[in-house]
Design a protein around this motif. Structure first.
Motif, PDB file in Angstrom:
ATOM      1  N   GLN A 128     105.690  37.488  63.755  1.00 50.26           N
ATOM      2  CA  GLN A 128     106.343  37.146  62.497  1.00 50.26           C
ATOM      3  C   GLN A 128     105.306  36.899  61.405  1.00 50.26           C
ATOM      4  O   GLN A 128     104.160  36.534  61.703  1.00 50.26           O
ATOM      5  N   PRO A 129     105.704  37.075  60.162  1.00 55.10           N
ATOM      6  CA  PRO A 129     104.787  36.742  59.058  1.00 55.10           C
ATOM      7  C   PRO A 129     104.275  35.311  59.197  1.00 55.10           C
ATOM      8  O   PRO A 129     105.046  34.398  59.526  1.00 55.10           O
ATOM      9  N   GLY A 130     102.987  35.157  58.961  1.00 56.13           N
ATOM     10  CA  GLY A 130     102.356  33.859  59.134  1.00 56.13           C
ATOM     11  C   GLY A 130     101.788  33.634  60.517  1.00 56.13           C
ATOM     12  O   GLY A 130     101.053  32.658  60.735  1.00 56.13           O
ATOM     13  N   GLY A 131     102.097  34.515  61.441  1.00 54.94           N
ATOM     14  CA  GLY A 131     101.614  34.378  62.804  1.00 54.94           C
ATOM     15  C   GLY A 131     100.192  34.890  62.979  1.00 54.94           C
ATOM     16  O   GLY A 131      99.546  35.332  62.022  1.00 54.94           O
ATOM     17  N   SER A 132      99.727  34.837  64.223  1.00 57.11           N
ATOM     18  CA  SER A 132      98.350  35.223  64.542  1.00 57.11           C
ATOM     19  C   SER A 132      98.312  36.163  65.742  1.00 57.11           C
ATOM     20  O   SER A 132      99.186  36.112  66.618  1.00 57.11           O
ATOM     21  N   LEU A 133      97.314  36.991  65.752  1.00 62.95           N
ATOM     22  CA  LEU A 133      96.990  37.834  66.897  1.00 62.95           C
ATOM     23  C   LEU A 133      95.478  37.917  67.015  1.00 62.95           C
ATOM     24  O   LEU A 133      94.768  37.835  66.002  1.00 62.95           O
ATOM     25  N   ARG A 134      95.018  38.129  68.228  1.00 65.61           N
ATOM     26  CA  ARG A 134      93.598  38.407  68.434  1.00 65.61           C
ATOM     27  C   ARG A 134      93.476  39.759  69.118  1.00 65.61           C
ATOM     28  O   ARG A 134      93.949  39.944  70.247  1.00 65.61           O
ATOM     29  N   LEU A 135      92.833  40.676  68.426  1.00 63.06           N
ATOM     30  CA  LEU A 135      92.575  41.989  68.997  1.00 63.06           C
ATOM     31  C   LEU A 135      91.235  41.983  69.726  1.00 63.06           C
ATOM     32  O   LEU A 135      90.280  41.340  69.279  1.00 63.06           O
ATOM     33  N   SER A 136      91.185  42.724  70.811  1.00 62.16           N
ATOM     34  CA  SER A 136      89.951  42.868  71.579  1.00 62.16           C
ATOM     35  C   SER A 136      89.547  44.329  71.621  1.00 62.16           C
ATOM     36  O   SER A 136      90.398  45.217  71.681  1.00 62.16           O
ATOM     37  N   CYS A 137      88.269  44.546  71.612  1.00 65.90           N
ATOM     38  CA  CYS A 137      87.695  45.891  71.734  1.00 65.90           C
ATOM     39  C   CYS A 137      86.661  45.819  72.855  1.00 65.90           C
ATOM     40  O   CYS A 137      85.614  45.191  72.701  1.00 65.90           O
ATOM     41  N   VAL A 138      86.998  46.439  73.963  1.00 66.84           N
ATOM     42  CA  VAL A 138      86.130  46.395  75.138  1.00 66.84           C
ATOM     43  C   VAL A 138      85.492  47.758  75.352  1.00 66.84           C
ATOM     44  O   VAL A 138      86.171  48.784  75.282  1.00 66.84           O
ATOM     45  N   ALA A 139      84.207  47.769  75.622  1.00 61.08           N
ATOM     46  CA  ALA A 139      83.498  49.017  75.896  1.00 61.08           C
ATOM     47  C   ALA A 139      83.376  49.215  77.396  1.00 61.08           C
ATOM     48  O   ALA A 139      83.156  48.274  78.149  1.00 61.08           O
ATOM     49  N   SER A 140      83.522  50.451  77.802  1.00 63.03           N
ATOM     50  CA  SER A 140      83.239  50.803  79.190  1.00 63.03           C
ATOM     51  C   SER A 140      82.309  51.996  79.211  1.00 63.03           C
ATOM     52  O   SER A 140      82.409  52.887  78.378  1.00 63.03           O
ATOM     53  N   GLY A 141      81.388  51.956  80.142  1.00 68.01           N
ATOM     54  CA  GLY A 141      80.441  53.041  80.249  1.00 68.01           C
ATOM     55  C   GLY A 141      79.198  52.872  79.400  1.00 68.01           C
ATOM     56  O   GLY A 141      78.264  53.677  79.506  1.00 68.01           O
ATOM     57  N   PHE A 142      79.202  51.870  78.541  1.00 68.08           N
ATOM     58  CA  PHE A 142      78.019  51.578  77.743  1.00 68.08           C
ATOM     59  C   PHE A 142      78.095  50.142  77.263  1.00 68.08           C
ATOM     60  O   PHE A 142      79.148  49.514  77.288  1.00 68.08           O
ATOM     61  N   SER A 143      76.968  49.632  76.804  1.00 67.46           N
ATOM     62  CA  SER A 143      76.911  48.268  76.313  1.00 67.46           C
ATOM     63  C   SER A 143      77.077  48.245  74.805  1.00 67.46           C
ATOM     64  O   SER A 143      76.449  49.020  74.088  1.00 67.46           O
ATOM     65  N   LEU A 144      77.942  47.327  74.335  1.00 60.83           N
ATOM     66  CA  LEU A 144      78.126  47.192  72.896  1.00 60.83           C
ATOM     67  C   LEU A 144      76.918  46.545  72.218  1.00 60.83           C
ATOM     68  O   LEU A 144      76.772  46.635  70.996  1.00 60.83           O
ATOM     69  N   ASP A 145      76.103  45.908  73.008  1.00 62.37           N
ATOM     70  CA  ASP A 145      74.883  45.310  72.476  1.00 62.37           C
ATOM     71  C   ASP A 145      74.033  46.417  71.852  1.00 62.37           C
ATOM     72  O   ASP A 145      73.704  47.402  72.509  1.00 62.37           O
ATOM     73  N   GLY A 146      73.703  46.266  70.604  1.00 58.67           N
ATOM     74  CA  GLY A 146      72.931  47.292  69.921  1.00 58.67           C
ATOM     75  C   GLY A 146      73.767  48.204  69.046  1.00 58.67           C
ATOM     76  O   GLY A 146      73.221  49.075  68.368  1.00 58.67           O
ATOM     77  N   TYR A 147      75.099  48.003  69.067  1.00 62.43           N
ATOM     78  CA  TYR A 147      75.980  48.799  68.228  1.00 62.43           C
ATOM     79  C   TYR A 147      76.671  47.914  67.195  1.00 62.43           C
ATOM     80  O   TYR A 147      77.127  46.819  67.514  1.00 62.43           O
ATOM     81  N   SER A 148      76.732  48.420  65.977  1.00 62.55           N
ATOM     82  CA  SER A 148      77.599  47.794  64.990  1.00 62.55           C
ATOM     83  C   SER A 148      79.028  48.260  65.263  1.00 62.55           C
ATOM     84  O   SER A 148      79.249  49.430  65.604  1.00 62.55           O
ATOM     85  N   ILE A 149      79.976  47.349  65.131  1.00 62.16           N
ATOM     86  CA  ILE A 149      81.362  47.632  65.466  1.00 62.16           C
ATOM     87  C   ILE A 149      82.253  47.462  64.252  1.00 62.16           C
ATOM     88  O   ILE A 149      82.124  46.489  63.500  1.00 62.16           O
ATOM     89  N   GLY A 150      83.119  48.415  64.078  1.00 60.73           N
ATOM     90  CA  GLY A 150      84.074  48.344  62.974  1.00 60.73           C
ATOM     91  C   GLY A 150      85.495  48.337  63.474  1.00 60.73           C
ATOM     92  O   GLY A 150      85.806  48.905  64.525  1.00 60.73           O
ATOM     93  N   TRP A 151      86.349  47.648  62.741  1.00 61.22           N
ATOM     94  CA  TRP A 151      87.792  47.706  62.960  1.00 61.22           C
ATOM     95  C   TRP A 151      88.407  48.456  61.785  1.00 61.22           C
ATOM     96  O   TRP A 151      88.115  48.159  60.622  1.00 61.22           O
TER      97      TRP A 151
END
Length: 123
Positions: free
Chosen positions: A13-36
């Protein structure tokens, strides 16, 4: 196989909250800039937020700057987008993407993309 997987979308509903997750597989996100990014059918995909690969610097599009927070947990190989006080205008499919180097809001700079998670804000 190198891939990004988004999760955490849903109906809120309007005013509510969500948390999106972005999980990497096959490589490490360390060292990458991430965009949504987000996209509504019939419209161009737009940059929502991004986080630098190492120095923690961030970018937010003005309409979400006070309401959204991007952060990363490299130990979990995950980048999050905390979305608070959601508005109907936030309804879209949200994608995460990875790139090397500095922050960028240009889609063409990102070379790994997830398949998206749907966020619907409606009463």
């Amino acid at each position: 196989q190198l891939q990004l997987v988004e999760s955490g979308g849903g109906l809120v509903q309007p005013g509510g909250s969500l948390r999106l997750s972005c999980v990497a597989s096959g490589f490490s996100l360390d060292g990458y800039s991430i965009g949504w990014y987000r996209q509504v059918p019939g419209k161009e995909r737009e940059s929502v937020s991004c986080i630098h690969r190492s120095d923690g610097s961030t970018y937010y599009r003005p309409s979400v700057k006070v309401r959204f927070t991007i952060y990363r947990d490299n130990a979990k190989n995950t980048v999050y987008l905390q979305m608070n006080n959601l508005e109907p205008g936030d309804t879209a499919t949200y994608y995460c993407a990875a790139k090397g180097g500095p922050l960028s809001t240009e889609e063409r700079d990102y070379f790994y993309w997830g398949r998206g998670t749907q966020v619907t804000v409606s009463s």
